[in-house]
Structures are given as C-alpha cells and as structure tokens.
Design a protein around this motif. Structure first.
Motif, PDB file in Angstrom:
ATOM      1  N   LEU A   1       0.854  -1.377  -0.120  1.00 19.04           N
ATOM      2  CA  LEU A   1      -0.068   0.002  -0.011  1.00 19.04           C
ATOM      3  C   LEU A   1       0.820   1.353  -0.002  1.00 19.04           C
ATOM      4  N   ILE A   2       2.195   1.192   0.445  1.00 18.65           N
ATOM      5  CA  ILE A   2       2.771   2.463   0.803  1.00 18.65           C
ATOM      6  C   ILE A   2       4.183   2.174   0.020  1.00 18.65           C
ATOM      7  N   SER A   3       4.520   3.446  -0.471  1.00 21.62           N
ATOM      8  CA  SER A   3       5.729   3.317  -1.517  1.00 21.62           C
ATOM      9  C   SER A   3       6.787   3.869  -0.670  1.00 21.62           C
ATOM     10  N   GLU A   4       7.948   3.149  -0.568  1.00 18.85           N
ATOM     11  CA  GLU A   4       9.219   3.553   0.411  1.00 18.85           C
ATOM     12  C   GLU A   4       9.568   4.713  -0.492  1.00 18.85           C
ATOM     13  N   ASN A   5       9.608   4.974  -1.577  1.00 22.36           N
ATOM     14  CA  ASN A   5      10.154   6.220  -2.038  1.00 22.36           C
ATOM     15  C   ASN A   5       9.518   7.414  -1.626  1.00 22.36           C
ATOM     16  N   ASP A   6       8.152   7.430  -1.427  1.00 19.44           N
ATOM     17  CA  ASP A   6       7.463   8.578  -1.083  1.00 19.44           C
ATOM     18  C   ASP A   6       7.851   8.859   0.557  1.00 19.44           C
ATOM     19  N   ILE A   7       8.538   7.964   1.287  1.00 25.02           N
ATOM     20  CA  ILE A   7       9.045   8.492   2.629  1.00 25.02           C
ATOM     21  C   ILE A   7      10.368   9.101   2.707  1.00 25.02           C
ATOM     22  N   LEU A   8      11.266   9.083   1.606  1.00 23.88           N
ATOM     23  CA  LEU A   8      12.633   9.108   1.745  1.00 23.88           C
ATOM     24  C   LEU A   8      13.019  10.558   2.102  1.00 23.88           C
ATOM     25  N   TRP A   9      12.396  11.667   1.409  1.00 35.08           N
ATOM     26  CA  TRP A   9      12.723  12.803   1.697  1.00 35.08           C
ATOM     27  C   TRP A   9      12.607  13.379   2.997  1.00 35.08           C
ATOM     28  N   LYS A  10      11.342  12.928   3.524  1.00 35.92           N
ATOM     29  CA  LYS A  10      11.314  13.281   5.166  1.00 35.92           C
ATOM     30  C   LYS A  10      12.187  12.532   5.957  1.00 35.92           C
ATOM     31  N   TYR A  11      12.806  11.127   5.384  1.00 34.40           N
ATOM     32  CA  TYR A  11      13.513  10.435   6.223  1.00 34.40           C
ATOM     33  C   TYR A  11      14.845  11.590   6.374  1.00 34.40           C
ATOM     34  N   LYS A  12      15.315  11.932   5.256  1.00 38.29           N
ATOM     35  CA  LYS A  12      16.521  12.830   5.330  1.00 38.29           C
ATOM     36  C   LYS A  12      16.396  13.645   6.492  1.00 38.29           C
ATOM     37  N   TRP A  13      15.207  14.364   6.532  1.00 38.44           N
ATOM     38  CA  TRP A  13      14.953  15.310   7.668  1.00 38.44           C
ATOM     39  C   TRP A  13      15.255  14.576   9.075  1.00 38.44           C
ATOM     40  N   ILE A  14      14.809  13.502   9.223  1.00 38.49           N
ATOM     41  CA  ILE A  14      14.963  12.722  10.527  1.00 38.49           C
ATOM     42  C   ILE A  14      16.232  12.376  10.848  1.00 38.49           C
ATOM     43  N   CYS A  15      17.183  12.151   9.953  1.00 38.49           N
ATOM     44  CA  CYS A  15      18.454  12.095  10.177  1.00 38.49           C
ATOM     45  C   CYS A  15      19.040  13.429  10.689  1.00 38.49           C
ATOM     46  N   GLY A  16      18.745  14.450  10.167  1.00 42.46           N
ATOM     47  CA  GLY A  16      19.206  15.640  10.882  1.00 42.46           C
ATOM     48  C   GLY A  16      18.680  16.078  12.134  1.00 42.46           C
ATOM     49  N   ALA A  17      17.216  15.560  12.355  1.00 43.06           N
ATOM     50  CA  ALA A  17      16.877  15.638  13.615  1.00 43.06           C
ATOM     51  C   ALA A  17      17.391  14.884  14.817  1.00 43.06           C
ATOM     52  N   ALA A  18      17.873  13.650  14.164  1.00 46.35           N
ATOM     53  CA  ALA A  18      18.814  12.694  15.259  1.00 46.35           C
ATOM     54  C   ALA A  18      20.052  13.368  15.821  1.00 46.35           C
ATOM     55  N   PHE A  19      20.544  14.215  14.695  1.00 55.96           N
ATOM     56  CA  PHE A  19      21.831  14.847  15.073  1.00 55.96           C
ATOM     57  C   PHE A  19      21.286  15.969  16.288  1.00 55.96           C
ATOM     58  N   ASP A  20      20.372  16.539  16.099  1.00 55.17           N
ATOM     59  CA  ASP A  20      19.830  17.652  17.021  1.00 55.17           C
ATOM     60  C   ASP A  20      19.652  16.990  18.385  1.00 55.17           C
ATOM     61  N   VAL A  21      19.369  15.894  18.795  1.00 58.68           N
ATOM     62  CA  VAL A  21      19.006  15.205  20.132  1.00 58.68           C
ATOM     63  C   VAL A  21      20.158  14.455  20.625  1.00 58.68           C
ATOM     64  N   PRO A  22      20.673  15.128  21.457  1.00 60.55           N
ATOM     65  CA  PRO A  22      22.024  14.542  22.367  1.00 60.55           C
ATOM     66  C   PRO A  22      21.707  13.295  22.855  1.00 60.55           C
ATOM     67  N   GLU A  23      20.410  13.011  23.335  1.00 60.76           N
ATOM     68  CA  GLU A  23      19.973  11.552  23.843  1.00 60.76           C
ATOM     69  C   GLU A  23      20.358  10.503  22.584  1.00 60.76           C
ATOM     70  N   VAL A  24      20.263  10.740  21.516  1.00 62.89           N
ATOM     71  CA  VAL A  24      20.421   9.933  20.432  1.00 62.89           C
ATOM     72  C   VAL A  24      21.917   9.482  20.257  1.00 62.89           C
ATOM     73  N   SER A  25      22.171   8.397  20.552  1.00 68.73           N
ATOM     74  CA  SER A  25      23.584   8.027  20.529  1.00 68.73           C
ATOM     75  C   SER A  25      24.254   8.106  19.230  1.00 68.73           C
ATOM     76  N   GLN A  26      25.436   8.112  19.254  1.00 67.30           N
ATOM     77  CA  GLN A  26      26.377   7.965  18.218  1.00 67.30           C
ATOM     78  C   GLN A  26      25.893   6.706  17.454  1.00 67.30           C
ATOM     79  N   SER A  27      26.422   5.481  18.130  1.00 67.70           N
ATOM     80  CA  SER A  27      25.991   4.344  17.169  1.00 67.70           C
ATOM     81  C   SER A  27      24.326   4.143  16.739  1.00 67.70           C
ATOM     82  N   GLN A  28      23.406   5.120  17.392  1.00 70.76           N
ATOM     83  CA  GLN A  28      22.036   5.109  16.793  1.00 70.76           C
ATOM     84  C   GLN A  28      22.356   6.046  15.553  1.00 70.76           C
TER      85      GLN A  28
END
Length: 352
Positions: A81-108
């Motif tokens: 039902l869901i295209s993986e391609n449709d969620i990738l642009w926001k996934y890029k944003w989420i990677c940046g959001a992970a950098f912003d949260v110090p509680e997200v470890s480097q391994s995560q």
C-alpha cells in the motif's frame, strides 16, 4: 465511509493559511488518530509525513523522530500500500533531527544513516544525500578534515531529486566560512546571492550568515549589502520561529554595527529560544554570548515575557547577567553534544 469524512473535515481546516503550525499539527494528529482507529495505514502515513513538516517548523525534533518511526513500521507492514520512495525525503529530515537530539547515541545515528543509505540506493538514488548528512554532522562537530572528506564524496555523486542544490550550497558555505576562507565562500555562494539557485529559506540563510562573516572579515560594504538583502527576505516572516538557527549570527552582526537593531531581533528571538529544539537553543546561546560582547551599556530595557527565566517587572536587564544566562545555556548543551560525539567541538564553538 464516515471516518473519511471526519478526516477530510480536519484536512480542509489544515489548508487554512491563517493557522499556526501548532494548530495544524493538532488537526493532523486528530486526523491520524481517526485513520489509525479505522486501520487505514496508507492515509495515516500520508498525514504523518505532513505532520513531520509542521513539527519541523515547530523545532520538535524528538517528536519528529517518534512520528517517523511509526511511518517506517507502517511501511514495513504494508509494502503493498505504501511506496518507500514517498517517505525518503522526510527520512533525510529525520537524520538531521537525530543529530539535534543529544540523547540519540552515535551508534544510533550510525544505524539511522546506514538504513537511510540502503533505502535511497535501492530506490535508484545516488549516495549524495547520505554523504551530505555526514558532511553536516562532522561540520557541526568542527571536525573539518572529516567534513571536507565527506563533502568531496558528496560532490562526486550524482545530483538527483533527493538533494536540494541551494541547501547543499548553504552547507558548503558554512564549511568555507567556518574555516576562515571568506573570499572563497563568497565566490562559491554567488548562485545563492544572485538567486540562480533558490529554496524557500536557503537564500535568506546565506544573506544572514554572510552579513556576519563579511563584517568579521573586514568587508563592511559586503556586510551591508548582505544585511539589506536579509532584511528584505525577512519581511513578512516575523513568526517563522524555525529561523532561530539562522538569525543568531545576524543578531551578532547588528550588535557590531547597530546594537538597537540587534536588540529588536533579540527580543523577537528570545521567546522562540524557550520552546525550540536543543540544538537551536544551543546555537542561539552561542550567538547571544558573542553578540553581548558588543554591548557597552551595563543595563538595557527590554520587553520580554514572564516565561523568560530572568524576567523582571521593571524591564531593566543587566547585560552581563544576560550574557551569563546564554553562556550557561549553551555550555550545558555543548557538554551533552560533546559527550555524545566524543570530541569538544560544541564547546569550542561556544568559546570561539
């Protein structure tokens, strides 16, 4: 189906341009709840992607990550039902959001980036967006040798629809400015200055930082030009709180040449800093710490809300107390980021 009408009713309200991102986010959350209750993952994913956009404007990095985690779960369970391609642009944003949260470890972070790379490559994209994210991460840590290594890898990959050329130029601009190469930075950023490449905020971001760095580099004419361009681009965006990350250096510039104007921007941004992401709070603390070095008066009169920790009824504020407040705010967060990253880059930025 009755539930679809209830969802549509809320989505029509979201289209109201007079609503704030907070109000739109609440409406989207209601609509998502209805979709979840009626087992409609396809529509729920579509609305969660829209919700991430509003949360990004609100600088709610932790919630963005949580929402996207549900999107990935829904995709894995409903690939028909869901295209993986449709969620990738926001996934890029989420990677940046992970950098912003110090509680997200480097391994995560490493695991998130690797998963993002796998998904982008299998959907026919190049690794350019992946290397862009690594470039961003190491540039923030002031590990400039590694940042340059990933910048070179980024530029060697095909520019495709997973990248914004204007945003990419902005990140390159950060690197050259922060490593003391103003003339090269200014030359490379001409496509942004002349609007040969554009993005909703990329050109404004370039103007804001170039005003500051040009003044620091002893080029007041360029600084004044960039200031005028920034002021023009900021018109009508007085409520865009997510711009806090970029206005800080512009505040410093104004304190260097026009302190009263600097205070006007500071009064606007200080309330934003109380409800923003940890990374934006950190960067704003750094910027205000530097800006207040240029205020010669011991006290200033400001209009600040009662939620500000140093608020007082008189509106008279001790400049050194303000500077100490912003320094301590940035220091506490710098220590968290540096502990996560295993270096001293964030404290170095504060002390720079």
């Amino acid at each position: 189906m009755k539930y679809t009408l209830e969802i549509q009713k809320r989505l029509l309200q979201v289209e109201n341009g007079n609503l704030s991102p907070h109000e739109k986010a609440l409406l989207l959350k209601e609509a998502i709840r209805i979709a979840d209750e009626n087992d409609d993952p396809q529509w729920a994913v579509e609305m969660r992607l829209d919700l991430i956009y509003e949360l990004n404007l609100l600088s709610q990095a932790e919630e963005e990550i949580a929402v996207f985690s549900r999107i990935l779960d829904d995709y894995e369970n409903n690939k028909d039902l869901i295209s993986e391609n449709d969620i990738l642009w926001k996934y890029k944003w989420i990677c940046g959001a992970a950098f912003d949260v110090p509680e997200v470890s480097q391994s995560q972070i490493d695991a998130i980036l690797e998963d993002f790379k796998i998904r982008t490559l299998r959907n026919g994209y190049s690794a350019r967006a992946y290397y862009h994210l690594l470039f961003l991460h190491y540039n923030r840590m002031r590990q400039y040798d590694l940042a340059k290594e990933y910048a070179d890898k980024m530029l060697s990959e095909k520019l495709d629809d997973m990248m914004c050329e204007a945003c990419e130029l902005n990140l390159l601009l950060d690197y050259y400015l922060e490593t003391g190469r103003f003339d090269e930075a200014y030359q490379r950023t001409q496509p942004l200055i002349n609007k040969q490449v554009t993005c909703y905020e990329a050109n404004l971001r370039a103007f804001l930082k170039l005003a500051y760095y040009a003044q620091k580099a002893g080029k007041p004419e360029i600084a004044s030009d960039m200031c005028a361009r920034a002021e023009e681009a900021l018109a009508g965006r007085e409520k865009d709180e997510y711009l806090l990350l970029y206005i800080g250096q512009f505040i410093i510039y104004n304190f260097m040449v026009n302190p009263q104007r600097g205070w006007e921007y500071a009064e606007r941004c200080i309330p934003w800093s109380l409800r923003t992401s940890k990374y934006k709070k950190y960067r704003f603390g750094c910027d205000m710490t530097e800006a207040l070095k240029y205020e010669s008066r011991p006290e200033v009169k400001l209009e600040l809300s009662e939620e500000f920790p140093l608020y007082n009824d008189s509106g008279i504020y001790n400049v050194e107390e303000l500077r100490t407040y912003f320094y301590n705010q940035a220091k506490e967060l710098a220590q968290q980021y540096d502990a996560r990253n295993g270096n001293k880059g964030h404290m170095e930025r504060l002390e720079y």
